[in-house]
Design a protein around this motif. Structure first.
Motif, PDB file in Angstrom:
ATOM      1  N   GLY A 184      20.220   8.996  50.934  1.00  0.00           N
ATOM      2  CA  GLY A 184      20.953   7.856  50.406  1.00  0.00           C
ATOM      3  C   GLY A 184      22.448   7.933  50.681  1.00  0.00           C
ATOM      4  O   GLY A 184      23.199   7.068  50.249  1.00  0.00           O
ATOM      5  N   LEU A 185      22.883   8.951  51.414  1.00  0.00           N
ATOM      6  CA  LEU A 185      24.304   9.085  51.744  1.00  0.00           C
ATOM      7  C   LEU A 185      24.622   8.303  53.019  1.00  0.00           C
ATOM      8  O   LEU A 185      23.742   8.056  53.845  1.00  0.00           O
ATOM      9  CB  LEU A 185      24.668  10.562  51.932  1.00  0.00           C
ATOM     10  N   SER A 186      25.890   7.924  53.174  1.00  0.00           N
ATOM     11  CA  SER A 186      26.312   7.140  54.328  1.00  0.00           C
ATOM     12  C   SER A 186      26.248   7.958  55.615  1.00  0.00           C
ATOM     13  O   SER A 186      26.302   9.183  55.586  1.00  0.00           O
ATOM     14  CB  SER A 186      27.734   6.622  54.126  1.00  0.00           C
ATOM     15  N   LYS A 187      26.202   7.249  56.728  1.00  0.00           N
ATOM     16  CA  LYS A 187      26.172   7.899  58.038  1.00  0.00           C
ATOM     17  C   LYS A 187      27.439   8.728  58.248  1.00  0.00           C
ATOM     18  O   LYS A 187      27.392   9.815  58.812  1.00  0.00           O
ATOM     19  CB  LYS A 187      26.028   6.838  59.120  1.00  0.00           C
ATOM     20  N   THR A 188      28.569   8.226  57.762  1.00  0.00           N
ATOM     21  CA  THR A 188      29.841   8.942  57.904  1.00  0.00           C
ATOM     22  C   THR A 188      29.803  10.276  57.179  1.00  0.00           C
ATOM     23  O   THR A 188      30.201  11.314  57.734  1.00  0.00           O
ATOM     24  CB  THR A 188      31.005   8.084  57.364  1.00  0.00           C
ATOM     25  N   LYS A 189      29.312  10.279  55.936  1.00  0.00           N
ATOM     26  CA  LYS A 189      29.237  11.530  55.173  1.00  0.00           C
ATOM     27  C   LYS A 189      28.289  12.523  55.827  1.00  0.00           C
ATOM     28  O   LYS A 189      28.578  13.721  55.884  1.00  0.00           O
ATOM     29  CB  LYS A 189      28.810  11.252  53.731  1.00  0.00           C
ATOM     30  N   ILE A 190      27.173  12.023  56.312  1.00  0.00           N
ATOM     31  CA  ILE A 190      26.210  12.906  56.968  1.00  0.00           C
ATOM     32  C   ILE A 190      26.803  13.464  58.262  1.00  0.00           C
ATOM     33  O   ILE A 190      26.680  14.657  58.549  1.00  0.00           O
ATOM     34  CB  ILE A 190      24.871  12.178  57.240  1.00  0.00           C
ATOM     35  N   SER A 191      27.483  12.631  59.042  1.00  0.00           N
ATOM     36  CA  SER A 191      28.100  13.101  60.295  1.00  0.00           C
ATOM     37  C   SER A 191      29.123  14.193  60.035  1.00  0.00           C
ATOM     38  O   SER A 191      29.170  15.201  60.753  1.00  0.00           O
ATOM     39  CB  SER A 191      28.758  11.931  61.022  1.00  0.00           C
ATOM     40  N   ARG A 192      29.939  14.006  59.016  1.00  0.00           N
ATOM     41  CA  ARG A 192      30.939  15.029  58.669  1.00  0.00           C
ATOM     42  C   ARG A 192      30.258  16.327  58.236  1.00  0.00           C
ATOM     43  O   ARG A 192      30.684  17.421  58.608  1.00  0.00           O
ATOM     44  CB  ARG A 192      31.859  14.524  57.561  1.00  0.00           C
ATOM     45  N   ALA A 193      29.217  16.194  57.435  1.00  0.00           N
ATOM     46  CA  ALA A 193      28.495  17.386  56.966  1.00  0.00           C
ATOM     47  C   ALA A 193      27.842  18.123  58.128  1.00  0.00           C
ATOM     48  O   ALA A 193      27.873  19.354  58.200  1.00  0.00           O
ATOM     49  CB  ALA A 193      27.437  16.988  55.932  1.00  0.00           C
ATOM     50  N   VAL A 194      27.267  17.377  59.055  1.00  0.00           N
ATOM     51  CA  VAL A 194      26.646  17.984  60.239  1.00  0.00           C
ATOM     52  C   VAL A 194      27.698  18.760  61.019  1.00  0.00           C
ATOM     53  O   VAL A 194      27.461  19.903  61.449  1.00  0.00           O
ATOM     54  CB  VAL A 194      25.964  16.912  61.122  1.00  0.00           C
ATOM     55  N   LYS A 195      28.876  18.188  61.189  1.00  0.00           N
ATOM     56  CA  LYS A 195      29.955  18.863  61.926  1.00  0.00           C
ATOM     57  C   LYS A 195      30.353  20.179  61.252  1.00  0.00           C
ATOM     58  O   LYS A 195      30.483  21.211  61.905  1.00  0.00           O
ATOM     59  CB  LYS A 195      31.161  17.935  62.033  1.00  0.00           C
ATOM     60  N   VAL A 196      30.518  20.142  59.922  1.00  0.00           N
ATOM     61  CA  VAL A 196      30.901  21.354  59.179  1.00  0.00           C
ATOM     62  C   VAL A 196      29.812  22.416  59.298  1.00  0.00           C
ATOM     63  O   VAL A 196      30.098  23.587  59.559  1.00  0.00           O
ATOM     64  CB  VAL A 196      31.187  21.032  57.697  1.00  0.00           C
ATOM     65  N   LEU A 197      28.559  22.019  59.115  1.00  0.00           N
ATOM     66  CA  LEU A 197      27.459  22.982  59.199  1.00  0.00           C
ATOM     67  C   LEU A 197      27.308  23.544  60.612  1.00  0.00           C
ATOM     68  O   LEU A 197      26.962  24.711  60.788  1.00  0.00           O
ATOM     69  CB  LEU A 197      26.156  22.349  58.707  1.00  0.00           C
ATOM     70  N   GLU A 198      27.595  22.730  61.616  1.00  0.00           N
ATOM     71  CA  GLU A 198      27.556  23.223  62.988  1.00  0.00           C
ATOM     72  C   GLU A 198      28.689  24.234  63.209  1.00  0.00           C
ATOM     73  O   GLU A 198      28.475  25.281  63.838  1.00  0.00           O
ATOM     74  CB  GLU A 198      27.694  22.061  63.968  1.00  0.00           C
ATOM     75  N   GLU A 199      29.875  23.947  62.669  1.00  0.00           N
ATOM     76  CA  GLU A 199      31.002  24.882  62.788  1.00  0.00           C
ATOM     77  C   GLU A 199      30.704  26.215  62.093  1.00  0.00           C
ATOM     78  O   GLU A 199      31.180  27.253  62.523  1.00  0.00           O
ATOM     79  CB  GLU A 199      32.275  24.252  62.208  1.00  0.00           C
ATOM     80  N   ARG A 200      29.913  26.180  61.042  1.00  0.00           N
ATOM     81  CA  ARG A 200      29.514  27.404  60.340  1.00  0.00           C
ATOM     82  C   ARG A 200      28.327  28.087  61.017  1.00  0.00           C
ATOM     83  O   ARG A 200      27.803  29.082  60.514  1.00  0.00           O
ATOM     84  CB  ARG A 200      29.131  27.079  58.888  1.00  0.00           C
TER      85      ARG A 200
END
Length: 154
Positions: A57-73
């Motif tokens: 239920g989260l926005s595409k923008t929030k998910i994209s940012r989260a994906v980027k952070v998790l990829e960086e980790r």
């Protein structure tokens, strides 16, 4: 605002999330959207950001940012979909799978502690109520809530 249901649910969620993150410890400090992505990827072998949006239920923008952070980790990996190059397929890396495994165990422990703290009738009522809301949302009852005409009372 104190009786406005969306406000109360968000406030309760934010507070429980903060308590859960403290319970997990500083190495597991994740934002709500990062937590949602990690959890979604832990439950699925491979998925897309669009699918996680639909599930969480989260926005595409929030998910994209989260994906980027998790990829960086180094918790997730991205690959282009061979059949539809517009989509990236997301999966947990070995480090992400290990983090998810630890995170899942802590979530189970936290749930048991909540169940010990919250009286069974309250917990049961909350679970039933949330289940009802989720069923109504899944059935599309909240997609278009009609505005109340000015001067009328609901």
């Amino acid at each position: 605002m104190e009786s406005f249901l969306p406000y109360r649910l968000i406030r309760a969620t934010e507070r429980l999330d903060m308590v859960f993150m403290r319970f997990c410890g500083p190495e597991d400090e994740l934002s709500w959207s990062e937590w949602q992505v990690l959890w979604s990827l832990g439950d699925a072998t491979i998925t897309t950001a669009k699918a996680i949006c639909g599930q969480s239920g989260l926005s595409k923008t929030k998910i994209s940012r989260a994906v980027k952070v998790l990829e960086e980790r180094s918790y997730l990996e991205r690959k282009r979909d061979a059949h539809d190059r517009r989509f990236e397929l997301l999966s947990l890396s070995p480090a992400g799978r290990a983090r998810f495994s630890t995170f899942r165990q802590k979530a189970i422990e936290f749930q048991h502690r909540l169940e010990a703290i919250i009286d069974l009738p309250y917990l049961s009522a909350l679970d039933t109520g949330l289940g009802g809301l989720e069923d109504l949302m899944a059935a599309g009852h909240f997609r278009h809530v009609p505005a109340v005409a000015e001067g009328s009372h609901a």
